[in-house]
Write an enzyme that holds these catalytic residues in place. Sequence first.
Site, mmCIF file in Angstrom:
data_model
loop_
_atom_site.group_PDB
_atom_site.id
_atom_site.type_symbol
_atom_site.label_atom_id
_atom_site.label_comp_id
_atom_site.label_asym_id
_atom_site.label_seq_id
_atom_site.Cartn_x
_atom_site.Cartn_y
_atom_site.Cartn_z
ATOM 1 C CE1 TYR A 104 20.808 64.822 47.876
ATOM 2 C CE2 TYR A 104 20.661 67.204 47.665
ATOM 3 C CZ TYR A 104 21.417 66.054 47.713
ATOM 4 O OH TYR A 104 22.773 66.119 47.577
ATOM 5 C CG ASN A 127 26.616 56.182 45.120
ATOM 6 O OD1 ASN A 127 26.865 54.996 44.957
ATOM 7 N ND2 ASN A 127 26.606 57.053 44.133
ATOM 8 C CB CYS A 135 25.182 60.406 44.145
ATOM 9 S SG CYS A 135 26.966 60.244 44.168
ATOM 10 C CG HIS A 136 27.375 63.285 39.145
ATOM 11 N ND1 HIS A 136 27.632 61.928 39.069
ATOM 12 C CD2 HIS A 136 27.067 63.685 37.891
ATOM 13 C CE1 HIS A 136 27.489 61.535 37.810
ATOM 14 N NE2 HIS A 136 27.144 62.591 37.071
ATOM 15 C CD GLU A 162 26.721 63.047 33.795
ATOM 16 O OE1 GLU A 162 25.658 63.522 34.268
ATOM 17 O OE2 GLU A 162 27.250 62.012 34.241
#
Length: 170
Positions: A104, A127, A135-136, A162
């Site tokens: 963050y 979001n 946002c993950h 990912e």
Amino acid sequence: MELFIDKINSPLGTILLVSDGENLCALDFVDYEHRMTQLLQVRYGHFHLKEMANPAEISSKIQAYLEGDYSSLNHIPVSAGGTAFQQQVWAALRTIPLGTTVTYGELAAKLGKPTAYRAVGMANSLNPVAIVVPCHRVIGAKANLTGYAGGLERKRWLLKHEGVALESRN
């Protein structure tokens, strides 16, 4: 206002997506439908959801992502609404490269507001288009998995999907 809703079965559970016919306006999980509806009400006031398979071909692009075509998310136009600051945060989220994470604080610094990490976290939590606006990919200062509106298990799954190594993270 008429919006279009579709449901996608996924390894994460049923995904709900809402489109205005051209853009993705909301994406959430069926167990968070109430949250999604509240965010849509804040944005649109009164609206009607009409079921539609694959509105604007968005569902097929989400399914392609889930099957490993990661670039398919880049071709989904998004209309998320939000304040100017939220839009700035959400746009920055889309620039986080696949397979990486940022904190963050790092995201706040990237926005030129290094002390605004809490505000970045709040914008992140609101979001309305999860997965597509990734946002993950934002983690806590000590590389821990914190704060995901869809639940930490889903965040963990998305990051592993990912290619993010999570061995040292909770």
